[in-house]
Design an enzyme around this catalytic site. Sequence first.
Site, PDB file in Angstrom:
ATOM      1  N   HIS A  72       0.842  -1.044   0.039  1.00  0.00           N
ATOM      2  CA  HIS A  72       0.071   0.149  -0.030  1.00  0.00           C
ATOM      3  C   HIS A  72       0.942   1.238  -0.170  1.00  0.00           C
ATOM      4  O   HIS A  72       1.869   1.356   0.717  1.00  0.00           O
ATOM      5  CB  HIS A  72      -0.814  -0.090   1.229  1.00  0.00           C
ATOM      6  CG  HIS A  72      -2.080  -0.923   1.237  1.00  0.00           C
ATOM      7  ND1 HIS A  72      -3.042  -0.885   2.008  1.00  0.00           N
ATOM      8  CD2 HIS A  72      -2.046  -2.160   0.521  1.00  0.00           C
ATOM      9  CE1 HIS A  72      -3.993  -1.687   1.751  1.00  0.00           C
ATOM     10  NE2 HIS A  72      -3.462  -2.811   0.692  1.00  0.00           N
ATOM     11  N   TYR A 201      -9.342   4.964   8.063  1.00  0.00           N
ATOM     12  CA  TYR A 201      -9.463   5.146   9.602  1.00  0.00           C
ATOM     13  C   TYR A 201     -10.420   6.441   9.580  1.00  0.00           C
ATOM     14  O   TYR A 201     -10.056   7.357   9.015  1.00  0.00           O
ATOM     15  CB  TYR A 201      -7.988   5.740  10.127  1.00  0.00           C
ATOM     16  CG  TYR A 201      -6.893   4.833  10.381  1.00  0.00           C
ATOM     17  CD1 TYR A 201      -5.992   4.293   9.214  1.00  0.00           C
ATOM     18  CD2 TYR A 201      -6.675   4.279  11.476  1.00  0.00           C
ATOM     19  CE1 TYR A 201      -4.996   3.513   9.433  1.00  0.00           C
ATOM     20  CE2 TYR A 201      -5.480   3.298  11.678  1.00  0.00           C
ATOM     21  CZ  TYR A 201      -4.831   2.916  10.674  1.00  0.00           C
ATOM     22  OH  TYR A 201      -3.519   2.172  10.722  1.00  0.00           O
ATOM     23  N   PRO A 293      -3.047   0.262  19.044  1.00  0.00           N
ATOM     24  CA  PRO A 293      -2.995  -0.166  17.833  1.00  0.00           C
ATOM     25  C   PRO A 293      -3.215   0.701  16.449  1.00  0.00           C
ATOM     26  O   PRO A 293      -3.108   0.651  15.431  1.00  0.00           O
ATOM     27  CB  PRO A 293      -3.858  -1.408  17.777  1.00  0.00           C
ATOM     28  CG  PRO A 293      -5.116  -0.801  18.779  1.00  0.00           C
ATOM     29  CD  PRO A 293      -4.245  -0.169  19.926  1.00  0.00           C
ATOM     30  N   LYS A 297       1.964  -0.080  15.050  1.00  0.00           N
ATOM     31  CA  LYS A 297       3.357  -0.258  15.306  1.00  0.00           C
ATOM     32  C   LYS A 297       3.624  -1.554  16.140  1.00  0.00           C
ATOM     33  O   LYS A 297       4.910  -1.738  16.309  1.00  0.00           O
ATOM     34  CB  LYS A 297       3.456   0.989  16.143  1.00  0.00           C
ATOM     35  CG  LYS A 297       3.725   2.363  14.972  1.00  0.00           C
ATOM     36  CD  LYS A 297       4.895   2.326  14.366  1.00  0.00           C
ATOM     37  CE  LYS A 297       4.806   3.101  13.302  1.00  0.00           C
ATOM     38  NZ  LYS A 297       4.427   2.306  12.011  1.00  0.00           N
ATOM     39  N   TYR A 385       4.092   6.763  10.111  1.00  0.00           N
ATOM     40  CA  TYR A 385       3.272   5.708   9.860  1.00  0.00           C
ATOM     41  C   TYR A 385       4.066   4.458   9.026  1.00  0.00           C
ATOM     42  O   TYR A 385       4.145   3.282   9.532  1.00  0.00           O
ATOM     43  CB  TYR A 385       2.175   5.994   9.000  1.00  0.00           C
ATOM     44  CG  TYR A 385       0.982   4.962   9.024  1.00  0.00           C
ATOM     45  CD1 TYR A 385       0.164   4.794   9.884  1.00  0.00           C
ATOM     46  CD2 TYR A 385       1.214   3.964   8.099  1.00  0.00           C
ATOM     47  CE1 TYR A 385      -0.694   3.792   9.880  1.00  0.00           C
ATOM     48  CE2 TYR A 385       0.183   2.932   7.984  1.00  0.00           C
ATOM     49  CZ  TYR A 385      -0.889   3.025   8.868  1.00  0.00           C
ATOM     50  OH  TYR A 385      -1.515   1.897   8.919  1.00  0.00           O
TER      51      TYR A 385
HETATM   52  C1  PHB Z   1      -4.799  -4.557  10.798  1.00  0.00           C
HETATM   53  O1  PHB Z   1      -5.119  -4.822   9.971  1.00  0.00           O
HETATM   54  O2  PHB Z   1      -5.004  -5.403  11.635  1.00  0.00           O
HETATM   55  C2  PHB Z   1      -4.710  -3.410  11.550  1.00  0.00           C
HETATM   56  C3  PHB Z   1      -4.168  -2.343  10.359  1.00  0.00           C
HETATM   57  C4  PHB Z   1      -3.983  -1.258  10.836  1.00  0.00           C
HETATM   58  C5  PHB Z   1      -4.035  -0.993  12.355  1.00  0.00           C
HETATM   59  C6  PHB Z   1      -3.967  -1.860  13.177  1.00  0.00           C
HETATM   60  C7  PHB Z   1      -4.544  -2.888  12.720  1.00  0.00           C
HETATM   61  O3  PHB Z   1      -3.860   0.551  12.910  1.00  0.00           O
END
Ligand code: PHB
Length: 392
Positions: A72, A201, A293, A297, A385
Amino acid sequence: MDTQVGIVGGGPAGLMLSHLLHLQGIESVIVEARSRERLETEVRAGVLEQNTVDLLRETGVGDRMDREGAVHHGIELRFDGQGHRIPLSDLTGGCEIVLYGQHEVVKDLIGTRLDAGARIVFEAEAVGLRDIESRKPTIRYRHDGEDHELRCDFVAGCDGYHGVSRPSIPAEERTEYDQKYPFGWFGILAEASPSSDELIYTLHERGFALISTRSAKVQRMYFQCDPNDDAESWSDEQIWEELQTRTETHDGFTLNEGPIIEKSVVGMRSFAVEPMQYGRLYLAGDAAHIVTPTGAKGMNLAVRDVSTLAQALTAWYEKGQTKLLDDYSNTCLKRVWKTQRFSWWMTSMLHSFHDDEGFQHNLQLAELDYVTSSQAAATSLAENYVGMVFDE
Ligand code: PHB
């Protein structure tokens, strides 16, 4: 049994450490409480930052990730019913992230280690560490109903938040920082096609939601919930309703639904211990720190720890140098706190706190508006990120 480095815990940190040490000719044994099958199937997070991707590739364990993982180049921040793309790669000189489940990384590492003849004792519960201040520390564990001891030069505590390693540092020698949040994440895996090419997000008045993916057929999604919620008390219909509401846009976004094959609730906390080393015990990964989460990270930070530790142990075995070992805790903690800050910031910006008359919510919208309209602010997010770091 004796070895050079005794590793408590066979998650990503312990396995990666064992792999890195092996490449330097250093022998290790892993003592892991769970079964191999459980390690290889347990669903965890799935975003690999550029550093992790590079390390997996450079050390010969990136082939399946390159075949099956999805690269990505951006993420979307969604608020006020509108999506805004953060072009991660454009803002970071080409860095990318790869979506590839943590348990897949674990599976690849276990396979590689066992093929190389590694000793991994599965279903072996570490019950304590002894003599960690001496030159021959010992890991005590139970396996097949019997007590065993593993004597080593160094112990790597990679046994997670609940493991025996961290508490083996005397309480008066360690400081723990523990931050709890008034919400958790409800996570699902659903058999559906992807709804978006990139992670979304989103902040909605009802709270945070995240649309992620695992493959063309399985999607990973989360939404902010009460940390005491019982996952089973939510019907599939309620889950979809919540996700649909929170991800809605003015221009008619479609969130693809499908059978939910897994659901769980996890609490949210930030945790760190200082120092990360005592005597000949070195902590790595969740044994030393937990980040929220939202910044994706956790595993990446664990991999960075063991990469630092492997370098330090190599300098000790090859040249008898102690400097990198002595610096281990400080080197890691600098990175840990930067990562804590980023994860906390993402969490604060994207979750509802429901604690006032909307003051907080308006600040969050202003922050999101700023991050998505200022190149400087977007770059700051992007650097963090993808894991660009300025500490080494
Ligand atoms: C996930 O795909 O499990 C995932 C992706 C982004 C995050 C946390 C978990 O910030």
